[in-house]
Design an enzyme around this catalytic site. Sequence first.
Site, PDB file in Angstrom:
ATOM      1  N   GLY A  14       0.748  -1.160  -0.105  1.00  0.00           N
ATOM      2  CA  GLY A  14       0.035  -0.161  -0.203  1.00  0.00           C
ATOM      3  C   GLY A  14       0.684   1.513  -0.239  1.00  0.00           C
ATOM      4  O   GLY A  14       1.869   1.085   0.643  1.00  0.00           O
ATOM      5  N   ARG A  75       1.296  -4.943  -5.397  1.00  0.00           N
ATOM      6  CA  ARG A  75       1.183  -6.095  -4.102  1.00  0.00           C
ATOM      7  C   ARG A  75       1.555  -7.837  -5.659  1.00  0.00           C
ATOM      8  O   ARG A  75       0.736  -8.266  -5.906  1.00  0.00           O
ATOM      9  CB  ARG A  75       0.022  -6.499  -3.221  1.00  0.00           C
ATOM     10  CG  ARG A  75      -0.405  -5.443  -2.276  1.00  0.00           C
ATOM     11  CD  ARG A  75      -1.313  -5.417  -1.738  1.00  0.00           C
ATOM     12  NE  ARG A  75      -1.948  -4.551  -1.303  1.00  0.00           N
ATOM     13  CZ  ARG A  75      -2.114  -3.712  -0.272  1.00  0.00           C
ATOM     14  NH1 ARG A  75      -0.920  -4.170   0.921  1.00  0.00           N
ATOM     15  NH2 ARG A  75      -2.609  -2.975  -0.019  1.00  0.00           N
ATOM     16  N   ASP A 106       5.408  -5.098   6.399  1.00  0.00           N
ATOM     17  CA  ASP A 106       6.112  -6.103   6.466  1.00  0.00           C
ATOM     18  C   ASP A 106       6.181  -7.445   5.089  1.00  0.00           C
ATOM     19  O   ASP A 106       7.405  -8.092   4.808  1.00  0.00           O
ATOM     20  CB  ASP A 106       6.077  -6.598   7.809  1.00  0.00           C
ATOM     21  CG  ASP A 106       3.701  -6.796   7.541  1.00  0.00           C
ATOM     22  OD1 ASP A 106       2.918  -6.561   7.005  1.00  0.00           O
ATOM     23  OD2 ASP A 106       3.517  -7.233   8.901  1.00  0.00           O
ATOM     24  N   THR A 129       4.532   2.747   5.050  1.00  0.00           N
ATOM     25  CA  THR A 129       2.718   2.190   5.761  1.00  0.00           C
ATOM     26  C   THR A 129       2.442   3.253   6.585  1.00  0.00           C
ATOM     27  O   THR A 129       2.839   3.956   7.531  1.00  0.00           O
ATOM     28  CB  THR A 129       3.174   0.987   6.032  1.00  0.00           C
ATOM     29  OG1 THR A 129       1.441   0.993   6.261  1.00  0.00           O
ATOM     30  CG2 THR A 129       4.091   0.390   7.427  1.00  0.00           C
ATOM     31  N   ASP A 131      -0.074   2.225   8.530  1.00  0.00           N
ATOM     32  CA  ASP A 131      -0.856   1.807   9.996  1.00  0.00           C
ATOM     33  C   ASP A 131       0.218   1.812  11.062  1.00  0.00           C
ATOM     34  O   ASP A 131      -0.213   1.281  12.073  1.00  0.00           O
ATOM     35  CB  ASP A 131      -0.910   0.234   8.792  1.00  0.00           C
ATOM     36  CG  ASP A 131      -1.600  -0.156   8.566  1.00  0.00           C
ATOM     37  OD1 ASP A 131      -2.832   0.956   7.917  1.00  0.00           O
ATOM     38  OD2 ASP A 131      -2.331  -1.532   8.298  1.00  0.00           O
ATOM     39  N   ASP A 133       2.727  -0.116  11.524  1.00  0.00           N
ATOM     40  CA  ASP A 133       2.979  -1.518  12.525  1.00  0.00           C
ATOM     41  C   ASP A 133       4.177  -2.142  12.036  1.00  0.00           C
ATOM     42  O   ASP A 133       3.872  -3.229  11.832  1.00  0.00           O
ATOM     43  CB  ASP A 133       1.366  -2.393  11.789  1.00  0.00           C
ATOM     44  CG  ASP A 133       1.434  -2.845  10.716  1.00  0.00           C
ATOM     45  OD1 ASP A 133       2.562  -1.493   9.761  1.00  0.00           O
ATOM     46  OD2 ASP A 133       1.026  -3.936   9.895  1.00  0.00           O
ATOM     47  N   ARG A 175      -5.351  -3.246   9.369  1.00  0.00           N
ATOM     48  CA  ARG A 175      -5.963  -4.611   9.301  1.00  0.00           C
ATOM     49  C   ARG A 175      -5.883  -5.318  10.172  1.00  0.00           C
ATOM     50  O   ARG A 175      -6.709  -5.871  10.654  1.00  0.00           O
ATOM     51  CB  ARG A 175      -5.296  -4.967   7.701  1.00  0.00           C
ATOM     52  CG  ARG A 175      -6.841  -5.368   6.525  1.00  0.00           C
ATOM     53  CD  ARG A 175      -5.164  -5.902   5.388  1.00  0.00           C
ATOM     54  NE  ARG A 175      -4.714  -5.803   5.483  1.00  0.00           N
ATOM     55  CZ  ARG A 175      -3.861  -5.774   4.295  1.00  0.00           C
ATOM     56  NH1 ARG A 175      -4.454  -5.608   3.039  1.00  0.00           N
ATOM     57  NH2 ARG A 175      -3.021  -5.027   3.625  1.00  0.00           N
TER      58      ARG A 175
END
Length: 326
Positions: A14, A75, A106, A129, A131, A133, A175
């Site tokens: 993303g 992706r 990741d 990202t 996120d 994360d 997510r």
Amino acid sequence: MTTIKNIAVLTSGGDSPGMNAAIRAVVRTGIFNGLNVYGVRHGYHGLINDHITEMKSHHVSNIIQRGGTILKTARSMEFKTEAGMEAAWQNLKKHDINALFVIGGDGSFRGAMALSSKYPISCIGLPGTIDNDIWGTDETIGFDTAMNTVIDAVDKIRDTASSHNRMFLIEVMGRDAGFIAMNCGIAGGAEAVLIPEIKNDHLTLFKTLEEGHAHKKSSNIILVSEGDQAGGAFKFAEKYKDKLKNYDVRISILGHIQRGGSPSAFDRFLASRLGVAAVEAALDGQTNVMAGYKNSKVVLVPLEKAVKTRKKMDKELLHVLDVLNT
Ligand code: F6P
């Protein structure tokens, strides 16, 4: 140790605001050090299909302020196959590329590790990202801008929520991680957050709502991660419709607006620092590392650790949310 002469950069997974600033930093640091720099378009898909072209300094002029990624992203399922990876390697070999810089999350780092475990190429990661994360870095490139986008939306929704005495479930991206929801919950003055990391967080929410009712709170803002225990705002509202029946509930899904926009000052600053550090790490003989940011300092962490370790949600944040809901 192979002498690094030719390097390539790609963005994968993303997109996130600040990826362009990171590309610019990698390209210019490479050129500063006398290297030939290549850009790979469309992530790993572009490696497989030889979408590889040389980049000069002017190719990255005027992009530091732009959202998205000028190199495009994808992706790639094909890269996960043996044939796909072999095709990617043949193209890297053809251009005599000695080091690959992967800007992504990741999944993108897993691809880089698989490539460098099979073929003689140095791989360096830059965490990109929204996120946030990724273990090993306090912030990822894009997180800050995404938070600002969310807060802008939350402020606007708050106006209408309070005018109508409504409860809003605002769904944000994430997510597998609730960092956007948690940080924006605090910064946006939300009553509660629903995130993947916390089991039974609906119980806390209903307790907070009862207390709020006692304090005559007339409207409520709840931030919901798309990956929360119920599976997002709509599913949550359906699952707990009996508990919510006395509230006038509305749902807003913020979606992909969170991924776009001009990067914040912090994301540009972070991307620039990580880009310089990443290229210098490769020149220093490092491989399979990620350039991260800890306590305002650039750090290098093993890619494997970044991928395999789950970044923990700081419990203090829950406490802050709880205290400020009084
Ligand atoms: O990984 C970043 C992310 O923005 C997630 O928060 C979200 O679930 C996902 O990407 C959406 O991906 P796509 O744009 O492929 O639908």
